[in-house]
Design an enzyme around this catalytic site. Sequence first.
Site: not given
Ligand code: NDP
Ligand SMILES: O=C(O)C1=N[C@H](C(=O)O)C[C@H](O)C1
Length: 267
Positions: A156, A160
């Site tokens: 990743h 992350k």
């Molecule tokens: N299921 C799937 O297919 C996928 C899942 N994911 C998961 O999704 C999640 C987000 O990933 P990603 O978009 O890359 O991460 P980012 O860090 O880009 O986004 C996370 C968001 O959460 C906000 N956040 C952080 N802390 C807090 C808080 N205390 N209260 C409220 N909001 C908060 C951040 O705001 P701020 O910038 O202000 O900190 C930001 O807007 C992760 O857990 C990742 O593993 C990711 C990709 C695919």
């Molecule tokens: O944080 C990410 O980017 C992603 N998170 C998910 C995971 O923890 O598996 C899904 C995907 O791999 C991207």
Amino acid sequence: MSKVRVVVAGPRGRMGNEAVNLVKNTENYELVAVLDHRHGGKLLNDIEGFHGFSSVPVFSNIEDCFQNVQADVLIDLTIPEVGMHHTRTALQYGVRPVVGTTGFTNDDLQELENTCNEKELGCIIAPNFALGAVLMMKFSQMAGKYFRDVEIIELHHDQKLDAPSGTAVKTAEMISEVRESKVQGHPAEKETMAGARGANFDGMHIHSVRLPGLIAHQQVMFGSEGQMLTIRHDSFNRASFMSGVKLAVDTVMKIDTFVYGLENIME
Ligand SMILES: NC(=O)C1=CN([C@@H]2O[C@H](COP(=O)(O)OP(=O)(O)OC[C@H]3O[C@@H](n4cnc5c(N)ncnc54)[C@H](OP(=O)(O)O)[C@@H]3O)[C@@H](O)[C@H]2O)C=CC1
Ligand SMILES: O=C(O)C1=N[C@H](C(=O)O)C[C@H](O)C1
């Protein structure tokens, strides 16, 4: 047909931003609010990078949000502790969660399943929304029946927070449903540097790579005498996750149970 009223939590995030656009561009969805801890009280239009959302309120508190806005679905893409609070609260307000946030514990998942059963409300937790990644997990599960020796390598981007990834954990769980337990490697094997053999799930090993430039990738390697099978999936952008988010939103509106993993709703 009335529109599905959606709230997105984490709209400025890499995934949340894609989800906001998915909702905007889907005819029968309506973005009724977003949850953003830094911008409560504003309109989404007032946050840098967002245009065409002049009627979408931003809340920093989920209770405020659901007390003021009628919603059907919450899409959560934040961090584990916040995502768990959001999911719990959504269920209390009768709002169906679609959760992509990874890092929930087994206790968290059990609690959510109990609440869903009690309230007879749909909830989908998907460690990976990319349909190809879900197939990669399913193919790995098929292979795990025939190969007991498995190494999971997830790769990743370096922003992350959680390791191993939710996808790697789910893959190991799915394989362990069919794989005969085995402690892999030499019985006397010893790490001369901590972590060299990765995390251990029922004897399988999981290795987490973090590098700038990567998005989300995983390969599952199966070995036996004289052969190796590698099953690999790559997400090259976050749009790759959106067809799965849409499938989850459409499905969560029709179910009254708890679902962990998109493989359970893909036909
Ligand atoms: N299921 C799937 O297919 C996928 C899942 N994911 C998961 O999704 C999640 C987000 O990933 P990603 O978009 O890359 O991460 P980012 O860090 O880009 O986004 C996370 C968001 O959460 C906000 N956040 C952080 N802390 C807090 C808080 N205390 N209260 C409220 N909001 C908060 C951040 O705001 P701020 O910038 O202000 O900190 C930001 O807007 C992760 O857990 C990742 O593993 C990711 C990709 C695919
Ligand atoms: O944080 C990410 O980017 C992603 N998170 C998910 C995971 O923890 O598996 C899904 C995907 O791999 C991207």
